[in-house]
Scaffold this active site. Structure first.
Site, PDB file in Angstrom:
ATOM      1  CG  MET A 141      -1.934  -1.157   1.142  1.00  0.00           C
ATOM      2  SD  MET A 141      -3.439  -0.840   2.062  1.00  0.00           S
ATOM      3  CE  MET A 141      -2.809  -0.614   3.702  1.00  0.00           C
TER       4      MET A 141
ATOM      5  N   GLY B 279      10.869  -2.778   5.744  1.00  0.00           N
ATOM      6  CA  GLY B 279      10.133  -4.051   5.682  1.00  0.00           C
ATOM      7  C   GLY B 279       9.704  -4.363   4.254  1.00  0.00           C
ATOM      8  CG  HIS B 280       6.792  -1.879   2.316  1.00  0.00           C
ATOM      9  ND1 HIS B 280       6.696  -0.740   3.079  1.00  0.00           N
ATOM     10  CD2 HIS B 280       5.562  -2.464   2.345  1.00  0.00           C
ATOM     11  CE1 HIS B 280       5.457  -0.628   3.546  1.00  0.00           C
ATOM     12  NE2 HIS B 280       4.753  -1.659   3.117  1.00  0.00           N
TER      13      HIS B 280
ATOM     14  N   GLY C 189       4.840 -10.298   3.946  1.00  0.00           N
ATOM     15  CA  GLY C 189       5.549 -10.243   5.215  1.00  0.00           C
ATOM     16  C   GLY C 189       4.848 -11.046   6.300  1.00  0.00           C
TER      17      GLY C 189
ATOM     18  CG  ASP D 204       0.688  -7.185   7.805  1.00  0.00           C
ATOM     19  OD1 ASP D 204       0.006  -6.473   8.550  1.00  0.00           O
ATOM     20  OD2 ASP D 204       1.676  -6.757   7.182  1.00  0.00           O
TER      21      ASP D 204
ATOM     22  CD  GLN E 183      -1.966  -8.701   4.393  1.00  0.00           C
ATOM     23  OE1 GLN E 183      -2.747  -7.790   4.594  1.00  0.00           O
ATOM     24  NE2 GLN E 183      -0.719  -8.488   3.999  1.00  0.00           N
TER      25      GLN E 183
ATOM     26  CB  SER F  81       3.918  -0.604  10.903  1.00  0.00           C
ATOM     27  OG  SER F  81       2.641  -0.133  10.508  1.00  0.00           O
TER      28      SER F  81
HETATM   29  P1  AMP Z   1       1.365  -2.923   3.494  1.00  0.00           P
HETATM   30  O1  AMP Z   1       1.923  -1.868   2.602  1.00  0.00           O
HETATM   31  O2  AMP Z   1       1.339  -2.548   4.935  1.00  0.00           O
HETATM   32  O3  AMP Z   1       0.059  -3.492   2.984  1.00  0.00           O
HETATM   33  O4  AMP Z   1       2.399  -4.131   3.434  1.00  0.00           O
HETATM   34  C1  AMP Z   1       2.786  -4.683   2.206  1.00  0.00           C
HETATM   35  C2  AMP Z   1       3.589  -5.930   2.481  1.00  0.00           C
HETATM   36  O5  AMP Z   1       4.728  -5.603   3.270  1.00  0.00           O
HETATM   37  C3  AMP Z   1       2.807  -6.994   3.266  1.00  0.00           C
HETATM   38  O6  AMP Z   1       3.117  -8.282   2.757  1.00  0.00           O
HETATM   39  C4  AMP Z   1       3.325  -6.810   4.669  1.00  0.00           C
HETATM   40  O7  AMP Z   1       3.224  -7.974   5.472  1.00  0.00           O
HETATM   41  C5  AMP Z   1       4.775  -6.464   4.393  1.00  0.00           C
HETATM   42  N1  AMP Z   1       5.375  -5.782   5.536  1.00  0.00           N
HETATM   43  C6  AMP Z   1       4.893  -4.690   6.178  1.00  0.00           C
HETATM   44  N2  AMP Z   1       5.677  -4.384   7.228  1.00  0.00           N
HETATM   45  C7  AMP Z   1       6.673  -5.303   7.248  1.00  0.00           C
HETATM   46  C8  AMP Z   1       7.795  -5.548   8.101  1.00  0.00           C
HETATM   47  N3  AMP Z   1       8.055  -4.770   9.159  1.00  0.00           N
HETATM   48  N4  AMP Z   1       8.612  -6.595   7.817  1.00  0.00           N
HETATM   49  C9  AMP Z   1       8.359  -7.401   6.745  1.00  0.00           C
HETATM   50  N5  AMP Z   1       7.308  -7.228   5.916  1.00  0.00           N
HETATM   51  C10 AMP Z   1       6.479  -6.197   6.158  1.00  0.00           C
END
Ligand code: AMP
Length: 307
Positions: A51, A57-58, A168, A171, A174, A206
């Site tokens: 998103m 993390g991303h 990741g 989540d 998810q 996050s």
């Molecule tokens: P989001 O943009 O929050 O929807 O996350 C996109 C992807 O990045 C999802 O697969 C999340 O699980 C992963 N993600 C978010 N935060 C982290 C993190 N701290 N470590 C690893 N993966 C992450």
């Protein structure tokens, strides 16, 4: 056209650090065509759905995709159907230029940045529901959230026909929902789980951490401390979930005002609630600190005595 502006067609960003070029697509057809062409050439394609508001993390997901695949597609789409009416859809950070720059630095080949209208035309009526896995943990606190997630991810799998998709463990619920959905709907795509990337003090990275005040940010570090403390207690032989929950609750509440939505220890695949830790399990929690709802989890496994 200014960088970050959506024009519906492919935009090509020159790579400073590589001779390759990154393409940014707002529309479905040219994006799908680029991936299909790469696959015709025998390239393995990895997909990283996000998103946006990209953090380390991303980027770890993008790097895993780069290591395991020949080409990488990332998506940046703040998906309205996974936000509840009183959640932060409007306020969610959207630093598109910085995100595209980060993708370019990570040598992403294609970025798909659709509009809401492109993903959800006014006459769309279909959504994907994954039973059971969505009924506990965050499910009751975010009604409809996982339907929104499963629906958008199924659509992205159809739009971007990749060989593998990277998600990741941060989540965790998810991740299990997406694995189940991909298997149940026969998507020919491998789901790759990537470990949680944390700040030096343990806080799981996050996009929502940006909402925390400095004081709340300090308080937030206690969530991972509580998880690690409980995981250590399990390693030392504690199997009683009620005791572990109480230990974590005390630690989290001692850090300052917050609202614990849940602290659960669950089976790592079915997400069924456990009362004793007798095999591999996952400790999951969700805590509200101010306006920010944080989730985190760690794996646990009791030490097996041999001899
Ligand atoms: P989001 O943009 O929050 O929807 O996350 C996109 C992807 O990045 C999802 O697969 C999340 O699980 C992963 N993600 C978010 N935060 C982290 C993190 N701290 N470590 C690893 N993966 C992450």
């Amino acid at each position: 056209m200014a960088s970050g502006q959506r024009d519906g067609a492919a935009r090509t960003y020159s790579q400073t650090f590589s001779s390759a070029q990154m393409q940014v697509f707002g529309d479905i057809q040219p994006c799908r065509a680029a991936i299909e062409e790469a696959k015709r050439q025998g390239k393995l394609v990895g997909l990283v759905p996000t998103m946006g508001a990209l953090h380390a993390g991303h980027l770890s997901l993008i790097r895993a995709a780069r290591r395991q695949c020949d080409r990488v597609a990332a998506t940046i789409f703040v998906n309205p159907t996974q936000f509840g009416p009183n959640e932060d859809f409007q306020a969610y950070p959207r630093p598109m230029d910085a995100d595209l720059e980060a993708c370019r630095r990570e040598q992403v080949d294609w970025v798909f940045t659709p509009s809401v209208e492109c993903m959800y035309p006014a006459d769309s009526k279909t959504s994907v529901h994954v039973r059971d896995l969505t009924s506990g943990l965050c499910g009751p606190f975010r009604p409809g959230h996982f339907d929104g997630v499963a629906t958008v991810v199924a659509k992205l799998f159809n739009i971007l026909p990749a060989d593998a998709a990277f998600f990741g463990e941060k989540d965790y619920q998810q991740l299990q929902v997406i694995k189940r959905m991909a298997a149940d709907l026969n998507f020919p795509i491998e789901i790759v789980a990537c470990p949680t990337v944390r700040e030096p003090d343990g806080l799981a990275m996050s996009s929502r951490n940006a909402y925390l005040s400095p004081k709340q940010r300090e308080q937030a570090a206690n969530l991972s401390r509580a998880l690690f403390t409980a995981a250590e207690a399990v390693r030392r032989g504690e199997t009683n979930v009620a005791k572990l929950q109480s230990m974590m609750r005390d630690l989290i509440q001692s850090a300052g005002p917050n609202q614990i939505d849940y602290i659960e220890i669950v089976h790592p695949q079915s997400l069924a609630r456990l009362t004793r830790v007798e095999g591999p399990a996952r400790i999951c929690l969700a805590v509200r600190i101010g306006a920010c709802r944080l989730i985190d989890n760690v794996p646990v496994e009791p030490t097996r005595l041999t001899g």
